[in-house]
Design a protein around this motif. Structure first.
Motif, PDB file in Angstrom:
ATOM      1  N   THR A  40      -5.576  12.513  14.299  1.00  0.00           N
ATOM      2  CA  THR A  40      -5.571  11.057  14.317  1.00  0.00           C
ATOM      3  C   THR A  40      -4.347  10.569  13.539  1.00  0.00           C
ATOM      4  OG1 THR A  40      -6.659  10.541  12.227  1.00  0.00           O
ATOM      5  CG2 THR A  40      -8.095  11.194  14.069  1.00  0.00           C
ATOM      6  N   PRO A  41      -3.958   9.325  13.764  1.00  0.00           N
ATOM      7  CA  PRO A  41      -2.822   8.780  12.995  1.00  0.00           C
ATOM      8  C   PRO A  41      -3.268   8.136  11.686  1.00  0.00           C
ATOM      9  CG  PRO A  41      -3.409   7.276  14.756  1.00  0.00           C
ATOM     10  CD  PRO A  41      -4.421   8.395  14.805  1.00  0.00           C
ATOM     11  N   GLU A  42      -4.457   8.464  11.219  1.00  0.00           N
ATOM     12  CA  GLU A  42      -4.986   7.800  10.019  1.00  0.00           C
ATOM     13  C   GLU A  42      -4.109   8.006   8.788  1.00  0.00           C
ATOM     14  OE1 GLU A  42      -7.249   5.429   9.594  1.00  0.00           O
ATOM     15  OE2 GLU A  42      -7.299   5.494  11.767  1.00  0.00           O
ATOM     16  N   ARG A  43      -3.548   9.196   8.660  1.00  0.00           N
ATOM     17  CA  ARG A  43      -2.689   9.447   7.498  1.00  0.00           C
ATOM     18  C   ARG A  43      -1.514   8.459   7.478  1.00  0.00           C
ATOM     19  NH1 ARG A  43      -1.389  14.766   5.226  1.00  0.00           N
ATOM     20  NH2 ARG A  43      -1.720  15.735   7.246  1.00  0.00           N
ATOM     21  N   PHE A  44      -0.972   8.203   8.659  1.00  0.00           N
ATOM     22  CA  PHE A  44       0.146   7.259   8.774  1.00  0.00           C
ATOM     23  C   PHE A  44      -0.288   5.832   8.419  1.00  0.00           C
ATOM     24  CE2 PHE A  44       2.203   4.136  11.674  1.00  0.00           C
ATOM     25  CZ  PHE A  44       3.466   4.138  11.113  1.00  0.00           C
TER      26      PHE A  44
END
Lengths: 341, 341
Positions: free
Chosen positions: A14-18
């Motif tokens: 997922t792009p959650e870290r971004f």
């Protein structure tokens, strides 16, 4: 257009870290607001709901509820039903009544000039140094007075540890304290050795803070001031010990070498320079806090950096020191490097 | 003064959580710079050292080295010797050549007005809403055009999931899309049902983006515009479905009820309103992303919030909807709530 793009949880990527990183400035703002409003202090005083906290902090219940929930999400508070409480670290460090209170650090760490330097980070990466003139290194900058006032509580314990460690080798009687700031490093040497005289180098406006602290801690009569740039003022000579704490990171290696050569010349043969610094490992990505400090120097100085031990050793030897040791003493974020003339 | 204050690692309580939070704005700046300089794209293209990346990105080797080390510390890169590489999530979402690229999101998420709203967070907590007038809710604000352009890639997949989910119940032929923005939610309904006509409500400047996307995705002839404030424009009637995505959080509950009443009046009996929202649990501190969104609304709107399911149900029923369901469909950060007239 078909692709593997995915915002669905419970799947692997997922792009959650971004998104979390992009929004991380909100955490800076939230902790700043919590300190400014004295949220942690209010809770310690027994105000545990958003309603009672809001009265104590002169804010709205809605605003306090949302801020406290955000602080809970990030681990600064715990929440049971509608009641907030402080985990151990918040109670020890963020309650204004605690002797270990560190909230004042925001006065320097979030000073507008430093934020502005970071707001121009892309340009700093392009040019290899701060986008804003001398960055934080302007002579007599009032920000270094803020630093001295704000960071003093955090410096006392490491200063005590360093002073104790240095005495194991030999007592120092004439001590040069470069970038003295709040003065803690020199003052603690003077506290431990009643025969020691401290000569403190820093900007004139900053030395007022150091002198005040020296007076308050009972060593004012053995505290001497050398106001002005450490690169330009006359240190004198006959020193047994030079304290070179948190200054080298502000400059490039040749400039550090120049300063260390001047320090070496001021020391007696056999004298020591005690360097306290953020010292990343040779991989430059660990330990995290020390390694990350490079970015602050990129944003806020023309050519500063966090130097590895090998680099500090190289600088010291190029400046005429004959032996350099990395001390194993534990200082938290900093390491102690001792260079012998 | 003796106290338990302690900056020494390997002992239990340290203020590191606090200092890390204070400095977390640096991560925002670093990820922004990395996107602006196309660091991730450069690495994918085969430039793996700070030297080669710096040439590709027109920056200095020193600046790139420090930035890439910082990104490594925060998990956005990995480093082996002097070579950087991308972990899976960075490769998928942050390389400009990837169809799943989300880097454009910074154009909205870090728009100056939003940052400025957060810079006044303490005042927002005091007054219970944004310190800056209407915050992000100024009519025809160009920031919502930025939103439509920047967030479109992230909306497509959830829009597809919602459209598919809604068809399981019944096909909608006349669809009202409120706060249409990039248009994805309505456009995906039209893509799946060739008989559906979409009526898109948003500011005039924003609807230009939606119409362009509708045209590009082949549904432009069934796409109709209702420019202006959703609170003031005439929706017409006879709708089977209203898409109410990411708008309710901008307003207080009475205002949401007013809007939902207007939506209800535009729907046929048996018609549905599909609400996509950040929906925190009743504890208001989980799940983290949905719950944390409250702070954005506190900083950036006069009275918006992230509403729990119970609150959304209350708003919908007060507006005349007879049944409200929380769908179990997985949308990532958002939840889908369906209200039946």
């Amino acid at each position: 257009m078909t692709h593997t793009f995915n915002l669905v949880p419970n799947q692997q990527i997922t792009p959650e870290r971004f998104f979390s990183a992009v929004n991380s400035y909100q955490l800076t703002e939230a902790i700043k607001s919590a300190i400014e409003l004295e949220i942690f202090t209010a809770i310690t005083e027994g105000n545990t709901t958003s309603e009672t906290i809001s009265k104590r902090c002169q804010a709205t219940e809605r605003g306090v509820r949302i801020l406290c929930d955000f602080l809970t999400i990030h681990g600064f508070l715990t929440k049971q039903g509608a009641a907030y409480s402080l985990p151990e670290d918040s109670a020890l460090f963020l309650d204004r009544h605690s002797p270990a209170y560190v909230g004042s650090a925001i006065e320097f760490l979030l000073t507008p000039r430093l934020l502005e330097c970071h707001a121009h980070l892309t340009e700093a990466v392009r040019r290899g140094g701060t986008a804003l003139g001398e960055g934080m290194l302007d002579p007599e900058s009032p920000d270094w007075v803020k630093y001295a006032l704000a960071m003093m509580p955090m410096a006392r314990r490491p200063a005590e540890i360093i002073a104790t460690e240095l005495r194991k080798d030999s007592e120092a009687h004439k001590v040069l304290d470069i970038a003295a700031s709040h003065g803690m490093f020199g003052i603690l040497v003077a506290k431990q050795n009643p025969a020691a005289h401290i000569y403190a180098s820093d900007w004139k406006n900053v030395l007022k803070v150091a002198q005040k602290n020296a007076d308050a801690m009972g060593v004012g009569d053995r505290y001497h001031l050398i106001p002005g740039s450490a690169f330009e003022t006359e240190f004198g000579n006959g020193y047994d010990l030079a304290l070179v704490t948190n200054i080298l990171h502000g400059f490039d290696a040749p400039t550090c070498t120049k300063l260390m050569r001047k320090v070496s010349a001021a020391l007696n043969p056999g004298g020591r320079a005690a360097i306290a610094e953020y010292v990343p490992n040779s991989d430059r990505v660990s330990p995290a806090t020390a390694a990350a400090f490079s970015l602050t120097m990129l944003a806020a100085t023309p050519s500063g950096d966090a130097y590895t031990y090998a680099e500090l050793e190289g600088i010291s030897k190029a400046a005429g020191f004959v032996r350099v040791d990395l001390s194993s003493v534990e200082l938290g974020r900093n390491r102690l490097v001792i260079a012998y003339r």
